[in-house]
Design a protein around this motif. Structure first.
Motif, PDB file in Angstrom:
ATOM      1  N   ALA A  18       9.058  17.454  32.762  1.00 38.00           N
ATOM      2  CA  ALA A  18       9.296  16.583  33.469  1.00 38.00           C
ATOM      3  C   ALA A  18      10.673  16.747  34.112  1.00 38.00           C
ATOM      4  N   ARG A  19      11.730  17.552  33.749  1.00 36.10           N
ATOM      5  CA  ARG A  19      12.736  18.037  34.469  1.00 36.10           C
ATOM      6  C   ARG A  19      12.383  19.160  35.610  1.00 36.10           C
ATOM      7  N   THR A  41      17.551   0.297  47.805  1.00 41.92           N
ATOM      8  CA  THR A  41      19.076   0.515  46.952  1.00 41.92           C
ATOM      9  C   THR A  41      19.499   1.944  47.277  1.00 41.92           C
ATOM     10  N   GLY A  42      18.658   2.528  48.326  1.00 40.69           N
ATOM     11  CA  GLY A  42      19.422   4.248  48.462  1.00 40.69           C
ATOM     12  C   GLY A  42      18.880   5.073  47.619  1.00 40.69           C
ATOM     13  N   THR A  43      18.025   4.769  46.925  1.00 36.78           N
ATOM     14  CA  THR A  43      17.482   5.921  46.057  1.00 36.78           C
ATOM     15  C   THR A  43      16.766   7.298  46.867  1.00 36.78           C
ATOM     16  N   ASN A  44      17.362   8.435  46.578  1.00 39.65           N
ATOM     17  CA  ASN A  44      16.969   9.533  47.301  1.00 39.65           C
ATOM     18  C   ASN A  44      16.698  10.620  46.175  1.00 39.65           C
ATOM     19  N   HIS A 146      11.956   8.838  36.280  1.00 42.87           N
ATOM     20  CA  HIS A 146      12.464   9.295  37.707  1.00 42.87           C
ATOM     21  C   HIS A 146      11.785  10.385  38.127  1.00 42.87           C
ATOM     22  N   ALA A 147      11.057  11.046  37.468  1.00 43.16           N
ATOM     23  CA  ALA A 147      10.097  12.087  38.224  1.00 43.16           C
ATOM     24  C   ALA A 147       8.909  11.310  39.079  1.00 43.16           C
ATOM     25  N   GLY A 148       8.411  10.224  38.395  1.00 43.39           N
ATOM     26  CA  GLY A 148       7.663   9.258  39.345  1.00 43.39           C
ATOM     27  C   GLY A 148       8.125   8.582  40.324  1.00 43.39           C
ATOM     28  N   HIS A 149       9.662   8.228  40.325  1.00 44.94           N
ATOM     29  CA  HIS A 149      10.154   7.807  41.389  1.00 44.94           C
ATOM     30  C   HIS A 149      10.066   9.069  42.439  1.00 44.94           C
ATOM     31  N   ASP A 151       8.089  11.096  42.842  1.00 47.99           N
ATOM     32  CA  ASP A 151       7.037  11.771  43.226  1.00 47.99           C
ATOM     33  C   ASP A 151       6.520  10.765  44.606  1.00 47.99           C
ATOM     34  N   ILE A 152       6.753   9.498  44.257  1.00 51.43           N
ATOM     35  CA  ILE A 152       6.601   8.565  45.539  1.00 51.43           C
ATOM     36  C   ILE A 152       7.518   8.853  46.592  1.00 51.43           C
ATOM     37  N   LEU A 153       8.607   9.150  46.243  1.00 49.16           N
ATOM     38  CA  LEU A 153       9.713   9.590  47.312  1.00 49.16           C
ATOM     39  C   LEU A 153       9.111  10.666  48.353  1.00 49.16           C
ATOM     40  N   ARG A 154       8.577  11.756  47.652  1.00 48.82           N
ATOM     41  CA  ARG A 154       8.359  12.732  48.141  1.00 48.82           C
ATOM     42  C   ARG A 154       6.875  12.490  49.080  1.00 48.82           C
TER      43      ARG A 154
END
Length: 195
Positions: A18-19, A41-44, A146-149, A151-154
């Motif tokens: 996951a890391r 919320t500014g997640t990046n 957060h890896a899932g987050h 993945d969606i951001l990417r």
């Protein structure tokens, strides 16, 4: 009967995977794309790495009397909009990602040195007495979340998906995905009675 060493190694390997997935999401992207806010919320992407580095260090370091040897922000700074979830312009990608890797080494040493039932303490939890097992499960969940987050951001940025470069999802052409999205949209409208 579950072999305790095998269970520990499995949990540890899942955390490592996951890391690595979180860091892989930065590969091939420029500074703006890894830093820009991609949610309300500014997640990046770089902010997720920064956030995870601090909590991995706290849980496996402070939690077991083995504090990470570098300064960390105060836990109180982990508030909505706080500095922990985004990178300031003077913080480099290299600084944040290399700190995360140093945290891994420090945390991994804690994991290697202790048994799954080794006691620890997480003062900010309602029940502060923990075991290494509890923290391994918690940090795997936190990192995978957060890896899932990431993945969606990417995917929003350049459509890249997957856990790592070695197992990246095959990229279909734009027409394939447009047709797929249209099918999903039709199903959503039909389910809502909007057809």
């Amino acid at each position: 009967m579950i072999d305790e060493d095998a269970a520990k190694e499995r949990l540890h390997n899942n955390l490592r995977t996951a890391r690595e997935a979180v860091l892989w999401k930065l590969d091939g992207l420029g500074e703006y794309d890894i830093r820009r806010p991609l949610t309300w919320t500014g997640t990046n992407l770089l902010g997720l790495v920064k956030h995870l580095s601090f909590w991995d260090a706290r849980y496996f370091g402070e939690g077991f009397g083995r504090p990470f040897p570098e300064p960390l922000p105060r836990r109180q700074d982990n508030e909505p909009g706080g500095p922990e979830m985004w990178a300031a312009e003077d913080e480099t990608r290299e600084e944040i990602t290399s700190r995360y890797r140093r945290v891994w080494a420090h945390s991994d040493a804690t994991i290697a040195a202790l048994a799954l039932d080794a006691p620890g303490r997480v003062d900010w939890w309602g029940r502060p007495e923990v075991r290494l097992f509890d923290i391994l499960v918690h940090m795997h969940g936190e990192t995978a979340r957060h890896a899932g987050h990431a993945d969606i951001l990417r995917e929003q940025l350049d459509h890249a998906t997957g856990r790592s470069a070695a197992v990246a999802e095959k990229q279909e052409d734009a027409a394939f995905w447009e047709a797929h999205r249209a099918k999903v949209e039709r199903a959503a409208k039909a389910a809502a009675g909007d057809v």
